[in-house]
Design a protein around this motif. Sequence first.
Motif, PDB file in Angstrom:
ATOM      1  N   UNK A 217       0.813  -1.201   0.000  1.00  0.00           N
ATOM      2  CA  UNK A 217       0.000   0.000   0.000  1.00  0.00           C
ATOM      3  C   UNK A 217       0.848   1.251   0.000  1.00  0.00           C
ATOM      4  N   UNK A 218       0.187   2.387  -0.100  1.00  0.00           N
ATOM      5  CA  UNK A 218       0.859   3.683  -0.083  1.00  0.00           C
ATOM      6  C   UNK A 218       0.392   4.477   1.132  1.00  0.00           C
ATOM      7  N   UNK A 219       1.175   5.458   1.574  1.00  0.00           N
ATOM      8  CA  UNK A 219       0.729   6.288   2.691  1.00  0.00           C
ATOM      9  C   UNK A 219      -0.625   6.943   2.453  1.00  0.00           C
ATOM     10  N   UNK A 220      -0.916   7.321   1.208  1.00  0.00           N
ATOM     11  CA  UNK A 220      -2.201   7.954   0.910  1.00  0.00           C
ATOM     12  C   UNK A 220      -3.385   7.049   1.243  1.00  0.00           C
ATOM     13  N   UNK A 245      -5.071  -2.918   4.896  1.00  0.00           N
ATOM     14  CA  UNK A 245      -3.893  -3.776   4.741  1.00  0.00           C
ATOM     15  C   UNK A 245      -3.926  -4.646   3.498  1.00  0.00           C
ATOM     16  N   UNK A 246      -4.779  -4.288   2.534  1.00  0.00           N
ATOM     17  CA  UNK A 246      -4.852  -5.081   1.313  1.00  0.00           C
ATOM     18  C   UNK A 246      -5.401  -6.471   1.527  1.00  0.00           C
ATOM     19  N   UNK A 247      -6.023  -6.709   2.700  1.00  0.00           N
ATOM     20  CA  UNK A 247      -6.568  -8.020   3.006  1.00  0.00           C
ATOM     21  C   UNK A 247      -5.591  -8.950   3.694  1.00  0.00           C
ATOM     22  N   UNK A 248      -4.432  -8.422   4.105  1.00  0.00           N
ATOM     23  CA  UNK A 248      -3.372  -9.275   4.640  1.00  0.00           C
ATOM     24  C   UNK A 248      -3.799 -10.084   5.857  1.00  0.00           C
TER      25      UNK A 248
END
Length: 265
Positions: A217-220, A245-248
């Motif tokens: 991911x990015x800080x944004x 977390x992108x689904x982590x």
Amino acid sequence: MSERLRNKTALVTGSTSNIGQAIAEAFAAEGAHVVVSGRNQARGAQVVEGIRASGGRADFLAADLDGSPERSRDLAERARQALGGRIDILVNNAGIYPAPATTETDEKTFDQVYGVNVKAPFFLTAAVAPAMAESGGGAIINLGSWIARLAVPLGALYSSTKGAMETLTRAWAAEFGPQGVRVNAVSPGVVLPATPEGGEPHPGEVMMAGTPAGEVGTPDAIAHAVVWLASDEAAFVHGTVVDVDGGRTGVAVIRTQTATVSSGR
């Protein structure tokens, strides 16, 4: 931007780079007057300059939040003065990440990490929340971490501090919510300022294999979630940890090969 934070004031700790900087910039873009804080004066000045150049309002306050109540209280008071007498939003973002093995962690390192990651936001919240309540309410957003719930090697010390912050989020929601102060948290996944090009994959990219997002991911991405929690759109949200977390931590993507099967064979 929609100016969801128009006429709001905000203090963001550890906001001279990375996630904290993105949060400060996003707050300012949404209309808030932001105090950028951190140890690095030069980087802080650059962040403030960028916000002002984009038409936002920001000031920098140097702060080394080591866990002492005095330093947390001092920052709270200076921020109130810089923001015209009140703090509507507090983001407890500042943190450090030494990653020694448990057997190699000395007491000095242990105390330093807990001082910055837990004691400092604890006493800063204690200094800010009552005044928020007296002013009619406010929002506090803590930064957790995906490794508070999905363990990784060499993460015992850091992840335990983030687990503490996620627990404090719920405890503070119970303590301060009835006084009009909403407390929530964002739990970032693997976040990098920019995706590296060429060469070996960054270790963070490897960690995101097998997730729905499939990439870091990015800080944004974190800043967008924090803005939402700080805004009136999240007025009914209390004591929640939002996983960005992108689904982590919640999903495993299992890739399979599809075989073509003919009937009769």
